[in-house]
Enzyme design. Structure first.
Site, PDB file in Angstrom:
ATOM      1  CG  HIS A 170     -40.861 -46.373 -52.523  1.00 51.37           C
ATOM      2  ND1 HIS A 170     -39.993 -47.346 -52.232  1.00 51.37           N
ATOM      3  CD2 HIS A 170     -41.723 -46.492 -53.542  1.00 51.37           C
ATOM      4  CE1 HIS A 170     -39.483 -47.740 -53.446  1.00 51.37           C
ATOM      5  NE2 HIS A 170     -40.128 -46.922 -54.063  1.00 51.37           N
ATOM      6  CB  CYS A 203     -39.905 -45.091 -46.692  1.00 47.46           C
ATOM      7  SG  CYS A 203     -39.611 -45.109 -48.329  1.00 47.46           S
ATOM      8  CB  CYS A 225     -37.759 -48.946 -48.033  1.00 42.88           C
ATOM      9  SG  CYS A 225     -36.207 -47.304 -47.932  1.00 42.88           S
ATOM     10  CD  GLU A 226     -30.297 -49.994 -49.809  1.00 31.64           C
ATOM     11  OE1 GLU A 226     -29.258 -48.940 -50.414  1.00 31.64           O
ATOM     12  OE2 GLU A 226     -30.316 -50.914 -50.136  1.00 31.64           O
ATOM     13  CG  HIS A 227     -32.865 -45.309 -48.057  1.00 32.23           C
ATOM     14  ND1 HIS A 227     -33.151 -44.890 -49.138  1.00 32.23           N
ATOM     15  CD2 HIS A 227     -30.749 -45.859 -48.349  1.00 32.23           C
ATOM     16  CE1 HIS A 227     -31.851 -45.193 -50.309  1.00 32.23           C
ATOM     17  NE2 HIS A 227     -30.805 -45.309 -50.070  1.00 32.23           N
ATOM     18  CG  HIS A 228     -36.573 -44.973 -43.367  1.00 32.21           C
ATOM     19  ND1 HIS A 228     -36.534 -44.447 -45.157  1.00 32.21           N
ATOM     20  CD2 HIS A 228     -36.777 -43.788 -43.033  1.00 32.21           C
ATOM     21  CE1 HIS A 228     -36.349 -42.954 -45.630  1.00 32.21           C
ATOM     22  NE2 HIS A 228     -36.115 -43.040 -44.069  1.00 32.21           N
ATOM     23  CD  GLN A 248     -40.029 -48.399 -57.472  1.00 31.07           C
ATOM     24  OE1 GLN A 248     -40.384 -47.840 -56.709  1.00 31.07           O
ATOM     25  NE2 GLN A 248     -40.229 -48.366 -58.842  1.00 31.07           N
TER      26      GLN A 248
END
Length: 198
Positions: free
Chosen positions: A156, A158, A87-90, A128
């Site tokens: 996920h 996250c 996940c690019e956010h976390h 995703q």
């Protein structure tokens, strides 16, 4: 006589510097109060750097296509392709399966390449939704089939390990192009074969 064409696909992360990544990983852990001077943790920053380098580097491969001499016009589908990404956010992993299919045009694809394409786009920081569309768009561009369908089902971390902690929840995304999007019967056949109820 069969002929084939192959496109060599390479994705190399720019400026990979494992030494700098190791140093940064150590600083990151120390900033969070994690001590790395004990025997069991001493090599953790380097292991972290190598692990993320691996997660962000797909293997090169040849996208091999063959002429569709028999005029096969039914769905070709690879189900339950194992998938792992971050996940690019976390920067936490998400894992699951992808179902990737297409309606052939003038060329057909070596079957293992559906899994290779999935890995190619998954091995980088992702969301995703984008991943699903990238796989479909790339196949449409390279293969020029009559239709493309991609469904991804993933869990996920996250969502399951932090925040809402929705353990066991999965996220489903889909992208349909061409006939699989425009024709209701073809669309229904694709979703029925993937086992996804839509």
């Amino acid at each position: 006589m069969y002929s084939n064409t192959a496109l060599h696909v390479v994705h190399t992360p720019e400026d990979v510097d494992l030494d700098a990544a190791e140093q940064a990983a150590g600083q990151f852990l120390h900033a969070l109060g994690v001590q790395t001077d004990g025997e069991s943790m001493r090599d953790t920053p380097r292991r972290m750097a190598k692990a993320y380098a691996d997660l962000f580097t797909p293997r090169p491969f040849d996208l091999t296509t063959f002429p569709n001499d028999e005029g096969y016009d039914e769905l070709v589908l690879a189900r339950s392709i194992p998938l792992r990404s971050v996940c690019e956010h976390h920067l936490l992993p998400f894992t699951g399966i992808a179902h990737v299919g297409y309606l052939p045009g003038e060329r057909i694809l070596g079957l293992s390449k559906l899994a290779r394409i999935t890995e190619h786009f998954a091995r980088r920081p992702q969301v995703q939704e984008r991943l699903t569309k990238q796989i479909a768009d790339w196949l449409a561009e390279q293969l020029q089939p009559k239709g493309v369908g991609v469904v991804i089902e993933a869990e996920h971390t996250c969502m399951t390990l932090r925040g809402v902690q929705a353990v066991g929840s999965t996220t489903v995304t889909s992208t349909l192009l061409g006939t699989l999007r425009d024709d209701a019967r073809s669309r229904q056949e694709f979703f029925a074969l993937t086992g996804v109820n839509r």
